[in-house]
Structures are given as C-alpha cells and as structure tokens.
Design an enzyme around this catalytic site. Structure first.
Site, PDB file in Angstrom:
ATOM      1  N   GLU A  64      -3.038  -4.680  -3.221  1.00 40.71           N
ATOM      2  CA  GLU A  64      -3.608  -5.526  -4.277  1.00 40.71           C
ATOM      3  C   GLU A  64      -3.672  -4.756  -5.590  1.00 40.71           C
ATOM      4  O   GLU A  64      -3.331  -5.268  -6.648  1.00 40.71           O
ATOM      5  CB  GLU A  64      -5.025  -5.995  -3.907  1.00 40.71           C
ATOM      6  CG  GLU A  64      -5.109  -6.740  -2.595  1.00 40.71           C
ATOM      7  CD  GLU A  64      -5.421  -5.821  -1.416  1.00 40.71           C
ATOM      8  OE1 GLU A  64      -4.776  -4.759  -1.273  1.00 40.71           O
ATOM      9  OE2 GLU A  64      -6.301  -6.191  -0.628  1.00 40.71           O
TER      10      GLU A  64
ATOM     11  N   CYS B 142     -10.363  -4.764  -0.441  1.00 42.25           N
ATOM     12  CA  CYS B 142     -11.461  -3.807  -0.289  1.00 42.25           C
ATOM     13  C   CYS B 142     -12.367  -3.863  -1.523  1.00 42.25           C
ATOM     14  O   CYS B 142     -12.043  -4.491  -2.538  1.00 42.25           O
ATOM     15  CB  CYS B 142     -10.908  -2.401  -0.084  1.00 42.25           C
ATOM     16  SG  CYS B 142     -10.258  -1.622  -1.586  1.00 42.25           S
TER      17      CYS B 142
ATOM     18  N   GLU C 226       0.311   5.273   0.653  1.00 48.36           N
ATOM     19  CA  GLU C 226      -0.614   6.322   1.093  1.00 48.36           C
ATOM     20  C   GLU C 226      -0.057   7.700   0.740  1.00 48.36           C
ATOM     21  O   GLU C 226       1.107   7.836   0.337  1.00 48.36           O
ATOM     22  CB  GLU C 226      -0.838   6.204   2.608  1.00 48.36           C
ATOM     23  CG  GLU C 226      -1.461   4.871   3.002  1.00 48.36           C
ATOM     24  CD  GLU C 226      -1.625   4.682   4.501  1.00 48.36           C
ATOM     25  OE1 GLU C 226      -2.276   3.716   4.888  1.00 48.36           O
ATOM     26  OE2 GLU C 226      -1.077   5.507   5.272  1.00 48.36           O
ATOM     27  N   ASN C 227      -0.907   8.712   0.892  1.00 47.34           N
ATOM     28  CA  ASN C 227      -0.433  10.077   0.708  1.00 47.34           C
ATOM     29  C   ASN C 227      -1.238  11.019   1.602  1.00 47.34           C
ATOM     30  O   ASN C 227      -2.239  10.621   2.207  1.00 47.34           O
ATOM     31  CB  ASN C 227      -0.511  10.481  -0.773  1.00 47.34           C
ATOM     32  CG  ASN C 227      -1.929  10.504  -1.258  1.00 47.34           C
ATOM     33  OD1 ASN C 227      -2.719  11.348  -0.852  1.00 47.34           O
ATOM     34  ND2 ASN C 227      -2.272   9.545  -2.117  1.00 47.34           N
ATOM     35  N   ALA C 228      -0.800  12.262   1.656  1.00 49.04           N
ATOM     36  CA  ALA C 228      -1.388  13.229   2.580  1.00 49.04           C
ATOM     37  C   ALA C 228      -2.830  13.588   2.245  1.00 49.04           C
ATOM     38  O   ALA C 228      -3.536  14.179   3.066  1.00 49.04           O
ATOM     39  CB  ALA C 228      -0.528  14.497   2.609  1.00 49.04           C
TER      40      ALA C 228
ATOM     41  N   CYS D 264     -10.721  -2.786  -4.813  1.00 50.19           N
ATOM     42  CA  CYS D 264      -9.803  -3.790  -5.360  1.00 50.19           C
ATOM     43  C   CYS D 264     -10.575  -4.988  -5.917  1.00 50.19           C
ATOM     44  O   CYS D 264     -10.173  -5.560  -6.933  1.00 50.19           O
ATOM     45  CB  CYS D 264      -8.811  -4.243  -4.296  1.00 50.19           C
ATOM     46  SG  CYS D 264      -7.535  -3.007  -3.959  1.00 50.19           S
TER      47      CYS D 264
ATOM     48  N   CYS E 214      -3.956   0.608  -2.752  1.00 49.91           N
ATOM     49  CA  CYS E 214      -3.875  -0.642  -1.992  1.00 49.91           C
ATOM     50  C   CYS E 214      -2.781  -1.538  -2.568  1.00 49.91           C
ATOM     51  O   CYS E 214      -2.437  -1.451  -3.750  1.00 49.91           O
ATOM     52  CB  CYS E 214      -5.197  -1.392  -2.060  1.00 49.91           C
ATOM     53  SG  CYS E 214      -6.588  -0.510  -1.344  1.00 49.91           S
TER      54      CYS E 214
ATOM     55  N   ASN F 281       0.836  -1.194   0.000  1.00 52.17           N
ATOM     56  CA  ASN F 281       0.000   0.000   0.000  1.00 52.17           C
ATOM     57  C   ASN F 281       0.875   1.249   0.000  1.00 52.17           C
ATOM     58  O   ASN F 281       1.956   1.275   0.599  1.00 52.17           O
ATOM     59  CB  ASN F 281      -1.007   0.006   1.153  1.00 52.17           C
ATOM     60  CG  ASN F 281      -0.390  -0.256   2.517  1.00 52.17           C
ATOM     61  OD1 ASN F 281       0.625  -0.932   2.622  1.00 52.17           O
ATOM     62  ND2 ASN F 281      -0.998   0.288   3.549  1.00 52.17           N
TER      63      ASN F 281
HETATM   64 ZN    ZN Z   1      -8.116  -2.160  -1.931  1.00 51.61          ZN
END
Ligand code: ZN
Length: 153
Positions: free
Chosen positions: A70, A101, A60-62, A104, A68, A58
């Site tokens: 996957e 999720c 992420e960002n601000a 995905c 994800c 995964n």
């Molecule tokens: Zn996902």
C-alpha cells in the site's frame, strides 16, 4: 460478517480492475523473509483531473523493515503528482482479508480521510470494503497540527 462480503461481479468496473491489478503487483513482491506476497492497486487523480492506477508490492530487506504494498502505491502516486487518493485494493493469497497496517493507514490519512479500501477475502476475488475512517477513527492528520483558538494553551 458474511453480509460484508461483496461478490467480484458486484464490484464496480474500476474496483474489479484494481483487484486484478493488485494481483498482478503481488507477483513482483519481494518477500523472502515473511513469505507473504502482498499486492496493492491505488486509483488516484491529479490536479488536472486525470486518474491513474498505481500498483505496488511489498519490498522487504535484511534489516526487517518492510515497505508495504500500500505504501509503495502511495509513494508512486504522490511522486507523479497524484495526491487525490480515490480507492485502493489489497490482496495477499496467504493472508486473505488483511487490511492496511497502522503505518499505511496513517500515510493514507495524510491524503484522505475516507478512501474506500478493498481487501480480497477469497480465491473467487470476493471482497470486503471499508473506508479509512472506519478503520482509522479519530485519526491524527494534517489538520491536527493546527492549533484551535478554542483550545487553551
Ligand atoms: Zn503497511
């Protein structure tokens, strides 16, 4: 259910490799906001019948939009011409037993209706296996965009 749990040694050789590769990928997770490092490993083949494992974590960002693990594997596989998705494993030490999720699942559905999905549920790498059609029944996919002559307009 306990009967669903598969011992690591009972997985196929390639499934074991997927689980271990997913753990490797989770080490590279960029998850400063959720602090939930996720790793995934996807087995896919191309039109020449070659198979390869693609790993992802995964990112992420601000803005709190997450790529994800996957999804990362699917993007990597398709970008290399590997659209036949064969099997995927997902790991997260902090949330064992998590399945992909909804977003995905929809992206997996673009390329497969029944790909097996392994999620690791214990530190001993015990797994639960589900197929995409179990997790995402009556899904919307590419064929859903084709109008049937039987459907009145
Ligand atoms: Zn996902």
């Amino acid at each position: 259910m306990i009967s669903d749990v598969i011992q690591f040694n009972s997985l196929s050789e390639i499934e074991q490799e997927l689980v271990l590769t997913a753990w490797e990928a989770s080490k590279f997770a960029y998850a400063p906001y959720s602090n939930f490092p996720v790793g995934a490993a996807l087995l896919a083949s191309n039109k020449n019948g070659e198979t390869r494992i693609f790993r992802g974590c995964n990112v992420e960002n601000a803005n709190f939009t997450t790529i994800c693990a996957e999804k990362a594997t699917i993007v990597k596989a398709v970008s290399d011409g590997f659209q036949d998705l064969l099997s995927i494993a997902v790991v997260c030490a902090k949330v064992p037993g998590g399945f992909p999720c909804g977003d995905c699942r929809q992206i997996l559905r673009e390329f497969s209706t029944s790909i097996p999905i392994l999620t690791v549920v214990s530190a001993q790498n015990e797994c639960i296996r589900r197929s995409l059609d179990e997790l995402f029944p009556e899904s919307f996919g590419p064929s859903s965009l084709t109008w049937s002559a039987a459907v009145p307009r």
